[in-house]
Design a protein around this motif. Sequence first.
Motif, PDB file in Angstrom:
ATOM      1  N   LEU A   1     -45.851  42.979 -15.974  1.00  0.00           N
ATOM      2  CA  LEU A   1     -44.602  42.162 -16.214  1.00  0.00           C
ATOM      3  C   LEU A   1     -44.113  41.164 -14.866  1.00  0.00           C
ATOM      4  N   LEU A   2     -44.521  39.987 -15.287  1.00  0.00           N
ATOM      5  CA  LEU A   2     -43.759  38.957 -14.297  1.00  0.00           C
ATOM      6  C   LEU A   2     -42.914  38.334 -14.987  1.00  0.00           C
ATOM      7  N   ILE A   3     -41.670  38.147 -14.394  1.00  0.00           N
ATOM      8  CA  ILE A   3     -40.906  37.759 -15.294  1.00  0.00           C
ATOM      9  C   ILE A   3     -40.592  36.760 -14.513  1.00  0.00           C
TER      10      ILE A   3
ATOM     11  N   VAL B   1     -34.338  41.616 -14.107  1.00  0.00           N
ATOM     12  CA  VAL B   1     -34.946  43.058 -14.697  1.00  0.00           C
ATOM     13  C   VAL B   1     -34.313  44.382 -14.506  1.00  0.00           C
ATOM     14  N   SER B   2     -33.197  44.149 -14.336  1.00  0.00           N
ATOM     15  CA  SER B   2     -32.502  45.058 -15.184  1.00  0.00           C
ATOM     16  C   SER B   2     -32.329  45.156 -16.263  1.00  0.00           C
ATOM     17  N   ALA B   3     -32.587  44.610 -17.068  1.00  0.00           N
ATOM     18  CA  ALA B   3     -32.392  44.273 -18.553  1.00  0.00           C
ATOM     19  C   ALA B   3     -33.797  44.412 -19.318  1.00  0.00           C
ATOM     20  N   VAL B   4     -34.976  44.016 -18.740  1.00  0.00           N
ATOM     21  CA  VAL B   4     -36.468  44.298 -18.920  1.00  0.00           C
ATOM     22  C   VAL B   4     -36.009  45.250 -18.736  1.00  0.00           C
ATOM     23  N   GLN B   5     -36.248  46.502 -17.827  1.00  0.00           N
ATOM     24  CA  GLN B   5     -36.154  47.531 -17.770  1.00  0.00           C
ATOM     25  C   GLN B   5     -35.216  48.559 -18.628  1.00  0.00           C
TER      26      GLN B   5
ATOM     27  N   HIS C   1     -38.154  40.851  -6.726  1.00  0.00           N
ATOM     28  CA  HIS C   1     -36.975  41.672  -7.623  1.00  0.00           C
ATOM     29  C   HIS C   1     -38.358  42.678  -8.639  1.00  0.00           C
ATOM     30  N   ARG C   2     -37.701  43.954  -7.967  1.00  0.00           N
ATOM     31  CA  ARG C   2     -38.033  45.480  -8.945  1.00  0.00           C
ATOM     32  C   ARG C   2     -37.169  46.048  -9.161  1.00  0.00           C
ATOM     33  N   PRO C   3     -37.339  46.965 -10.304  1.00  0.00           N
ATOM     34  CA  PRO C   3     -36.055  47.474 -10.397  1.00  0.00           C
ATOM     35  C   PRO C   3     -35.721  49.548  -9.203  1.00  0.00           C
ATOM     36  N   GLY C   4     -34.600  49.203  -8.946  1.00  0.00           N
ATOM     37  CA  GLY C   4     -34.248  50.512  -7.775  1.00  0.00           C
ATOM     38  C   GLY C   4     -34.971  49.695  -6.664  1.00  0.00           C
ATOM     39  N   ARG C   5     -35.425  48.716  -5.837  1.00  0.00           N
ATOM     40  CA  ARG C   5     -35.377  48.568  -4.664  1.00  0.00           C
ATOM     41  C   ARG C   5     -35.336  47.734  -4.279  1.00  0.00           C
ATOM     42  N   ARG C   6     -35.349  47.426  -3.018  1.00  0.00           N
ATOM     43  CA  ARG C   6     -34.658  46.295  -2.184  1.00  0.00           C
ATOM     44  C   ARG C   6     -35.503  44.960  -2.427  1.00  0.00           C
TER      45      ARG C   6
ATOM     46  N   VAL D   1     -42.074  42.656 -12.461  1.00  0.00           N
ATOM     47  CA  VAL D   1     -40.694  42.198 -11.079  1.00  0.00           C
ATOM     48  C   VAL D   1     -41.052  40.593 -11.618  1.00  0.00           C
ATOM     49  N   GLY D   2     -39.786  40.999 -11.181  1.00  0.00           N
ATOM     50  CA  GLY D   2     -38.820  39.348 -11.363  1.00  0.00           C
ATOM     51  C   GLY D   2     -39.367  38.725 -10.299  1.00  0.00           C
TER      52      GLY D   2
END
Length: 352
Positions: A208-210, A217-221, A251-256, A235-236
């Motif tokens: 999923l690309l947003i 990204v946090s909201a989607v996760q 941007h990926r959940p929980g990663r830089r 991935v945002g």
Amino acid sequence: GGQACVQVFFIRANQNWGNRDFYPRVGPDVSEAEAMEAFLGQFYDNKEPPRLILLSHPIENTDLMQEALTGKLGRKVELAVPKRGEKAELVESAARNARESLGRKMAETATQAKLLRGLAEALDLDAPPRRIEVYDNSHIMGTNAVGAMIVAGPEGFEKSQYRKFNIRGEELTPGDDFGMMKEVLTRRLKRLLKEDPDRQSAAWPDLLLIDGGAGQVSAVQGILNEMGVTDLPVVGVAKGIDRDAGKEEFHRPGRRPLALRHDDPVLYFVQRLRDEAHRFAIGTHRAKRAKAVAANPLDEIAGVGASRKRALLAHFGSAKAVTRADLADLRAVEGISDALAERIYAHFNEGT
């Protein structure tokens, strides 16, 4: 090798009226004759066949196909595989075009496959994605809000898979992009879980690309976690600090956040995906806005058909003037009964 191109030349009164190429899906062991026969049946399913169809390869069931096409046209249709002369030259020209078109298509497919491998490597995915879903929203000050989803994969953009979502959430604050994205993703995932809970079909995305950063990204996760879909990569794609194209951050959940080199082909590929989603969202929004502008408030009133609508518009000059008219003026319109005048007046003055 599992890829085919059928080139169609349209000849009318001995003149070439153009040509088109088609890429039917075939298995690796399908012969030219089988591909041709399947294509003929599909191609003429919704169009009138000509009296003569020239083929590069003979098909197995010539008589059956001729009979079916003859029934469709209402006069005899002939299938022929010319061996010499002008007709054979026409067929060879079409075959040459088909070979060239297939070569270009296979080169594009190879490039696409390379980009998907590069994307998987850059984003640390388990495998190159076969179905990428890209989401975007469009609205003006929260009005006529729509969500849009585009799909891309090994064959490029799959436009038949695009989807639009009319934002329904009445509790949303105008311009609430988080809320709109949450509604769109929730509806999409609910449908996928209902139609294919075991995730066996190709309808499930691999990525999923947003449009957005860490917050989106946090909201989607969070939505994915609520629905028990915890292994779907999100991935945002956000503009960098200078808001310039080419400085996007991933941007990926929980990663830089991750940035790619400005000349990386994978970055251009993601920009194309995001731009296509934005184009589709904007187009969907404009169509919805145009429809809303064209909507006539008189359409909502039972008993006001086309002729009475014309009478009201002719009498008052505009639909807006009808909404402000008093009961006496409405009764004065030719063709409007007292009962209908009262209904129209009550429709626009309810609660006043």
